[in-house]
Write a protein that holds these residues in place. Sequence first.
Motif, PDB file in Angstrom:
ATOM      1  N   TRP A  52      10.084   4.974  17.984  1.00  0.00           N
ATOM      2  CA  TRP A  52       8.960   4.845  19.016  1.00  0.00           C
ATOM      3  C   TRP A  52       7.865   3.996  19.433  1.00  0.00           C
ATOM      4  N   LEU A  69      18.915  13.158  24.334  1.00  0.00           N
ATOM      5  CA  LEU A  69      17.856  14.079  23.737  1.00  0.00           C
ATOM      6  C   LEU A  69      16.272  12.993  23.906  1.00  0.00           C
ATOM      7  N   GLN A  71      11.820  13.163  23.210  1.00  0.00           N
ATOM      8  CA  GLN A  71      10.783  14.169  22.280  1.00  0.00           C
ATOM      9  C   GLN A  71       9.888  12.849  22.653  1.00  0.00           C
ATOM     10  N   ARG A  72       8.655  13.665  22.550  1.00  0.00           N
ATOM     11  CA  ARG A  72       7.327  13.315  22.171  1.00  0.00           C
ATOM     12  C   ARG A  72       6.483  14.024  21.660  1.00  0.00           C
ATOM     13  N   ASN A  73       5.779  12.463  20.516  1.00  0.00           N
ATOM     14  CA  ASN A  73       5.347  13.016  19.828  1.00  0.00           C
ATOM     15  C   ASN A  73       5.474  13.297  18.470  1.00  0.00           C
ATOM     16  N   CYS A  74       5.371  14.891  18.033  1.00  0.00           N
ATOM     17  CA  CYS A  74       5.279  15.968  17.728  1.00  0.00           C
ATOM     18  C   CYS A  74       6.468  17.696  18.164  1.00  0.00           C
ATOM     19  N   GLY A  75       6.280  17.007  19.283  1.00  0.00           N
ATOM     20  CA  GLY A  75       6.366  17.783  20.157  1.00  0.00           C
ATOM     21  C   GLY A  75       8.198  18.235  20.067  1.00  0.00           C
ATOM     22  N   PRO A  76       8.501  19.110  20.925  1.00  0.00           N
ATOM     23  CA  PRO A  76       9.838  19.861  20.953  1.00  0.00           C
ATOM     24  C   PRO A  76      11.193  18.931  20.900  1.00  0.00           C
ATOM     25  N   ILE A  77      12.048  18.846  20.063  1.00  0.00           N
ATOM     26  CA  ILE A  77      13.301  17.635  20.850  1.00  0.00           C
ATOM     27  C   ILE A  77      13.450  18.042  21.970  1.00  0.00           C
ATOM     28  N   GLU A  78      13.583  17.643  23.360  1.00  0.00           N
ATOM     29  CA  GLU A  78      14.638  18.300  24.379  1.00  0.00           C
ATOM     30  C   GLU A  78      16.176  17.929  24.412  1.00  0.00           C
ATOM     31  N   GLU A  79      17.146  18.675  25.280  1.00  0.00           N
ATOM     32  CA  GLU A  79      18.181  18.163  25.747  1.00  0.00           C
ATOM     33  C   GLU A  79      18.269  17.377  27.185  1.00  0.00           C
ATOM     34  N   ILE A  94       6.797   8.157  21.988  1.00  0.00           N
ATOM     35  CA  ILE A  94       8.146   8.538  22.920  1.00  0.00           C
ATOM     36  C   ILE A  94       9.433   8.181  22.176  1.00  0.00           C
TER      37      ILE A  94
END
Lengths: 103, 103
Positions: A52, A69, A71-79, A94
């Motif tokens: 992080w 994959l 992710q930013r902070n507690c946001g969604p994990i994106e492919e 991030i």
Amino acid sequence: MEIKRNGSQLSSKGPAEWFTGTVRVDPLFNAPAPARVGGALVTFEPGARTAWHTHPLGQTLIVTVGSGLVQRNCGPIEEIRPGDVIWFAPTRSIGMAPRLQPQ
Amino acid sequence: MEIKRNGSQLSSKGPAEWFTGTVRVDPLFNAPAPARVGGALVTFEPGARTAWHTHPLGQTLIVTVGSGLVQRNCGPIEEIRPGDVIWFAPTRSIGMAPRLQPQ
């Protein structure tokens, strides 16, 4: 006009304090002031990921190969996949990783 | 975190006042302030070239495919190939073109 030829800049291993797993960093450019931008080609072997971290001026990713994959902070994990462009606004934490299974 | 998916940004034809010949511009990113950087994928068909122009904050080229020619002011014409990274310092006049004959 300054030309850095292919192969003229040494690759390095992503340092353990920034990455887990095997990561290669191939430097591309660091524009001199007043520009504040730099870019590198970063290659993640399967299972590798960043720690992080933050970017005071933000970061743009351009996916060239593979999938991963983010992710930013507690946001969604994106492919993310080749051709995707990802913008992380400044200063928030991030992380990123390649997918474990190639698609 | 903003993701622009592959195919979600429209290609455009390089405008005639900036380019001669057939040039496609695929936008990649324009980072918001305080960043001042933007990037695009620019594809030159054989024979296409830029008009002489300047970049107030400089420009970095990263050659991904093909080969081409670059020149700054009255300096030497240099051939560039994939993996080469070219830095043009701010404000001087530059031009670029692909090679007429693929290698």
